[in-house]
Design a protein around this motif. Sequence first.
Motif, short mmCIF file in Angstrom:
data_model
loop_
_atom_site.label_atom_id
_atom_site.label_comp_id
_atom_site.label_asym_id
_atom_site.label_seq_id
_atom_site.Cartn_x
_atom_site.Cartn_y
_atom_site.Cartn_z
N GLN A 150 0.85 -1.20 0.00
CA GLN A 150 0.00 0.00 0.00
C GLN A 150 0.89 1.25 0.00
N PRO A 151 0.60 2.24 -0.85
CA PRO A 151 1.51 3.39 -1.03
C PRO A 151 1.94 4.07 0.27
N GLN A 152 1.01 4.30 1.22
CA GLN A 152 1.42 5.04 2.42
C GLN A 152 2.27 4.20 3.37
N TYR A 153 2.27 2.86 3.16
CA TYR A 153 3.02 1.96 4.04
C TYR A 153 4.34 1.50 3.43
N GLU A 154 4.55 1.70 2.14
CA GLU A 154 5.58 0.92 1.44
C GLU A 154 7.01 1.24 1.90
N HIS A 155 7.23 2.42 2.52
CA HIS A 155 8.60 2.78 2.94
C HIS A 155 8.96 2.25 4.34
N ILE A 156 7.99 1.67 5.06
CA ILE A 156 8.21 1.31 6.48
C ILE A 156 9.20 0.15 6.59
N LYS A 157 10.10 0.24 7.56
CA LYS A 157 11.01 -0.86 7.89
C LYS A 157 10.64 -1.40 9.28
N THR A 158 10.98 -2.67 9.54
CA THR A 158 10.64 -3.26 10.85
C THR A 158 11.90 -3.79 11.53
N VAL A 159 11.94 -3.59 12.85
CA VAL A 159 13.02 -4.10 13.71
C VAL A 159 12.37 -5.01 14.75
N MET A 160 12.98 -6.17 14.99
CA MET A 160 12.47 -7.09 16.02
C MET A 160 13.51 -7.24 17.12
N THR A 161 13.14 -6.92 18.35
CA THR A 161 14.08 -7.08 19.47
C THR A 161 13.66 -8.25 20.35
N MET A 201 7.16 -15.30 17.70
CA MET A 201 8.56 -14.88 17.76
C MET A 201 9.30 -15.24 16.47
N LYS A 202 9.10 -16.44 15.99
CA LYS A 202 9.79 -16.87 14.77
C LYS A 202 9.38 -15.98 13.59
N GLY A 203 8.10 -15.62 13.56
CA GLY A 203 7.63 -14.70 12.52
C GLY A 203 8.37 -13.38 12.55
N GLY A 204 8.52 -12.82 13.75
CA GLY A 204 9.23 -11.55 13.89
C GLY A 204 10.68 -11.65 13.46
N LEU A 205 11.33 -12.79 13.80
CA LEU A 205 12.75 -12.96 13.45
C LEU A 205 12.93 -13.09 11.94
N LEU A 206 12.02 -13.81 11.28
CA LEU A 206 12.19 -14.09 9.85
C LEU A 206 11.75 -12.93 8.95
N TYR A 207 10.70 -12.23 9.35
CA TYR A 207 10.09 -11.26 8.44
C TYR A 207 10.53 -9.82 8.70
N SER A 208 11.21 -9.56 9.81
CA SER A 208 11.67 -8.18 10.09
C SER A 208 12.90 -7.87 9.24
N ASP A 209 13.26 -6.58 9.16
CA ASP A 209 14.45 -6.18 8.40
C ASP A 209 15.72 -6.37 9.21
N LEU A 234 18.13 -21.00 12.98
CA LEU A 234 17.57 -19.82 12.31
C LEU A 234 18.44 -18.59 12.58
N LEU A 235 18.82 -18.41 13.84
CA LEU A 235 19.58 -17.20 14.21
C LEU A 235 20.99 -17.22 13.60
N ARG A 236 21.60 -18.41 13.51
CA ARG A 236 22.91 -18.48 12.84
C ARG A 236 22.77 -18.09 11.37
N SER A 237 21.65 -18.51 10.76
CA SER A 237 21.46 -18.20 9.33
C SER A 237 21.19 -16.71 9.12
N GLN A 238 20.75 -16.01 10.19
CA GLN A 238 20.42 -14.58 10.07
C GLN A 238 21.45 -13.69 10.76
N GLN A 239 22.63 -14.26 11.08
CA GLN A 239 23.57 -13.49 11.92
C GLN A 239 24.04 -12.20 11.25
#
Length: 473
Positions: A150-161, A201-209, A234-239
Motif C-alpha cells: 500500500q503506497p502510504q506503508y511501502e517505505h516502512i522498515k521493521t526491527v524485532m528485538t 517470535m519466529k515470525g518476527g525474526l524471519l520477516y523483520s528487516d 535460524l539465528l545463525r542463518s540470520q547473523q
Amino acid sequence: MKVLFAASEAVPFAKTGGLADVIGSLPKELVKQGLDVRVILPKYEDIPAQFTQQMETVASFTLQMGWRQLYCGILKLVHEGITFYFVDNEMYYRRRGCYGYGDDAERFAFFCRAVLDALPHIDFIPDVIHCHDWQTGMIPVLYRAHFSWQPQYEHIKTVMTIHNLKYQGVFGKEQFKDYFALGDEHLGGYALELFGGASFMKGGLLYSDIITTVSPTYAEEIQTPYFGEYLDGLLRSQQHRLYGIVNGIDYEEFDPMTDPRLEVNYRDSVVKKQQNKMKLQERLGLPVNKDIPLIALVTRLVDQKGLSLVDRVIEDLLSLEAQWVILGTGDHRYEQLFRWAADRYPDKLSANITFNEPLARQIYASSDLFLMPSEFEPCGIGQLIAMRYRSIPIVRETGGLKDTVASFDESTGEGTGFSFTHYNAHDMLYTVQRAVNLYNDPEAWKTIWSNIKKKDFSWRKSAQQYAALYNNL
C-alpha cells in the motif's frame, strides 16, 4: 525520523519484567537525540486511574481479523514528553494482568493487527516500527503479507528485538490461519512453523528487516543450542542482520541522590549508604551493624535466576559473616526455601516474598553486595541499578551480566564486581566468600567503588547505536 515502538508493557503503565523498563526509558533518550519516537501498547484494566483519566480517544474504527469485525479504539496520552497510544478493546484487555490467558494468541493477534491498522487513523506513519518480544512478532509478518504494497506503508522498515528468547508465542497453525488470514506458504518449516504449531517470535525474526537483542554476549549465545531455544539454527542463518545492544537504565528514575524512597540520599558516601543499611536492618528485624556486609537478592524467584545454586549451598552461604535480604515472588519451592532460611537464621536473613518497588529501592541503597547467579540473562537490569546505588554485583558470566560487570582483579585494581563462569554452586559460593573477604579490605573496596563511578550505564550510548541502526535501514 519517525519510530513507533510496539510492545506489550511499559513503565509506568504495566509491568511484569525488564521489558517494561526498556520501553519506559529508551524512547526518552532517542527523543533527546532528535528522533520522533512514540509507543503503542494494549490498554489493560490494571493501568492506574491517574493515567486512564488523562487519556483522550483519538480514533475508533472497525478492524478485520480473519472473519471477525471488531471494535478498535486508540487512546493517546503524553507522558514525560513521549506520546503513548493505547489499543482499546474491552473483550481482550479488560482483565487483570497482561498475560496468562487461554486466548493470549487471539489477544495479541488483535494487537499486532491494530498497530498496523491504526497508523492512518493516528496520523503517524513511521519510518520504522520497532517490535519487542513475541507479543508483537506478527507485525512484520502482517506488514509483508498485507500492508507493504500500500503506497502510504511501502517505505516502512521493521526491527524485532528479543528480550527473552525463552518465550516464543507458540500456538496452533489453525489459529494463525484464522486470525491472520495467512495461506499455507506462511506456515511451513521455513516460515512460522515451530513444534508442529506456529510462533509469533519466529515470525518476527524471519520477516523483520533487522533483529536485535539486549546484549552482545546474548546475541552470540542464542546462536548455540544451549541458549538458542530451538531457534539457534535460524539465528545463525540470520547473523548478518543480528545485533546485540546492551540495555541501559533511566538515570533520572534511578538516582540515589534524588530517590524519594530512600531514608538518606547520597551519591558516593560510604557513611550515608551505611545509614540506609542500618535503617533497613532495623526495619527488617536484622541485628543493626554497619560493619557487616549486607547481600541482596531482588529477583523473580525462578530457575532462570540461578536459585538452584543458592538452594544447593544455602547453609554454607548463611555460615558466612554476612547478612542477607531477599525480595521477590515466584516458584513455590524457592519462596518456601527463603521462608525456611529466615525462620532458621532470623539474625542472618530477611525473606520478603512480595513485589514492593519502594522496598526494592531501599535494598539497592542499603546492600553492599548484589547477587545475580543467573543460568541465562539476556541483559539483566538488577546489576545496573545495583551499581548505580553502589551495591557491588556478584554475577555469573552470561549474557548481559558478562557485558556489564568486570571481575575485580587485585593485581591490577581493575573491575566493577565479582563473577564466576560455570553454572556451579561451589563456584558461586567461592565467589561470594571472596567478595565478603574483600569487603573487609577498605582499600580494595574503595577501588571497586571508584571503578564503578567511572562507568555509564545510562541509555545514551545504546540509544546512539539504535539510532544508527534505524539510519542504516
